[in-house]
Scaffold this motif. Structure first.
Motif, PDB file in Angstrom:
ATOM      1  N   TRP A  28       1.030  -1.469  -0.201  1.00 39.50           N
ATOM      2  CA  TRP A  28       0.001   0.251   0.112  1.00 39.50           C
ATOM      3  C   TRP A  28       0.818   1.234  -0.049  1.00 39.50           C
ATOM      4  O   TRP A  28       0.597   1.956  -1.033  1.00 39.50           O
ATOM      5  CB  TRP A  28      -1.268  -0.050   0.990  1.00 39.50           C
ATOM      6  N   PHE A  29       1.486   1.568   0.744  1.00 41.56           N
ATOM      7  CA  PHE A  29       2.740   2.691   0.614  1.00 41.56           C
ATOM      8  C   PHE A  29       3.500   2.560  -0.481  1.00 41.56           C
ATOM      9  O   PHE A  29       3.505   4.073  -1.013  1.00 41.56           O
ATOM     10  CB  PHE A  29       3.871   2.141   2.019  1.00 41.56           C
ATOM     11  N   VAL A  30       4.144   1.997  -1.312  1.00 45.03           N
ATOM     12  CA  VAL A  30       4.439   2.088  -2.775  1.00 45.03           C
ATOM     13  C   VAL A  30       3.206   2.234  -3.922  1.00 45.03           C
ATOM     14  O   VAL A  30       3.412   3.526  -4.317  1.00 45.03           O
ATOM     15  CB  VAL A  30       5.440   0.111  -3.045  1.00 45.03           C
ATOM     16  N   ASP A  31       1.942   1.415  -2.890  1.00 43.53           N
ATOM     17  CA  ASP A  31       1.264   2.456  -4.381  1.00 43.53           C
ATOM     18  C   ASP A  31       1.052   4.026  -4.429  1.00 43.53           C
ATOM     19  O   ASP A  31       0.929   4.068  -5.305  1.00 43.53           O
ATOM     20  CB  ASP A  31       0.051   1.411  -4.237  1.00 43.53           C
ATOM     21  N   CYS A  34       3.373   5.927  -5.290  1.00 46.64           N
ATOM     22  CA  CYS A  34       3.151   5.909  -7.167  1.00 46.64           C
ATOM     23  C   CYS A  34       2.183   6.722  -7.408  1.00 46.64           C
ATOM     24  O   CYS A  34       1.900   7.971  -8.343  1.00 46.64           O
ATOM     25  CB  CYS A  34       3.177   4.315  -7.904  1.00 46.64           C
ATOM     26  N   ARG A  35       0.959   6.663  -6.598  1.00 50.30           N
ATOM     27  CA  ARG A  35       0.235   7.751  -7.299  1.00 50.30           C
ATOM     28  C   ARG A  35       0.585   8.473  -6.699  1.00 50.30           C
ATOM     29  O   ARG A  35      -0.428  10.180  -7.741  1.00 50.30           O
ATOM     30  CB  ARG A  35      -1.361   7.395  -6.252  1.00 50.30           C
ATOM     31  N   ARG A  36       1.155   9.136  -5.595  1.00 50.57           N
ATOM     32  CA  ARG A  36       1.234  10.748  -5.735  1.00 50.57           C
ATOM     33  C   ARG A  36       2.676  11.374  -5.923  1.00 50.57           C
ATOM     34  O   ARG A  36       2.610  12.520  -6.992  1.00 50.57           O
ATOM     35  CB  ARG A  36       2.165  10.926  -3.876  1.00 50.57           C
ATOM     36  N   HIS A  37       3.131  10.346  -6.422  1.00 51.36           N
ATOM     37  CA  HIS A  37       4.501  10.724  -7.810  1.00 51.36           C
ATOM     38  C   HIS A  37       4.234  10.239  -9.380  1.00 51.36           C
ATOM     39  O   HIS A  37       5.494  10.709  -9.733  1.00 51.36           O
ATOM     40  CB  HIS A  37       5.895  10.647  -6.607  1.00 51.36           C
TER      41      HIS A  37
END
Length: 193
Positions: A28-31, A34-37
């Protein structure tokens, strides 16, 4: 020893069966990164995982979601680290943590595996315990309860909301982590009201 982070690995289990389960909090953290950046991940068989890259405040960082089961995730982390010549000290591993309540995050430099099979394998495969950990609280089911069933279950809505809010805070502190200002990131995460 550098404090800058060049690789962020989020731990979880692959497959539809495990989507949304507590054990996948590292995913979830990696996702969210990705979403934010504006990042995206692609399957890369060389590394046994989904791999991508983002740039945050001028810092490039590799992202990894191992697509092999949790207890073998060290193979993916070590393969990527070896290929890109990234020492353990420049790796951040995000993982679920039973000993913290939902919505609580802790950054930790080095240490043991604390019974976490993903961390155990990473320590073995890297030959080092000197990597940074982002411990994502998922709570404990209580003494005598089925821990395996608990971590492989989905959190209640209020717990998931608390975890998501904490992950958003961790993403906001990612520039400090990538710059090597871990003390600042730790202070802000650890003093969350």
């Amino acid at each position: 020893m550098s404090d800058s982070i060049r690789l962020i690995a989020g731990l979880g289990n692959p497959g539809e069966k495990y989507v949304g389960t507590r054990h996948n909090a590292g995913f979830w953290f990696v996702d969210e990164l990705c979403r934010r950046h504006g990042g995206s991940l692609r399957s890369d068989a060389r590394f046994g995982g989904d791999v991508g890259k983002i740039t945050v405040d001028g810092f490039d960082v590799l992202l990894l979601k191992p697509q092999i089961f949790m207890n073998r995730s060290g193979r993916a982390v070590a393969a990527l680290a070896r290929f890109f010549k990234i020492p353990p000290e420049e790796i951040l591993v995000a993982h679920d943590e039973l000993d913290l309540p939902p919505g609580t995050l802790r950054l930790k430099r080095s240490g043991g595996h604390g019974g976490h099979n993903g961390l155990r394998d990473i320590c073995q495969q890297l030959g080092s315990r000197d990597f940074l950990r982002l411990r994502i609280g998922i709570d404990h089911p209580g003494p005598g309860n089925d821990v395996v069933g608990y971590v492989l279950g989905r959190p209640h809505a209020d717990h998931r909301t608390a975890i998501d809010e904490a992950l958003a805070q961790a993403v906001a502190l990612t520039p400090a982590m990538l710059a090597g200002d871990l003390d600042k990131a730790m202070q802000q995460l650890h003093t969350k009201a």
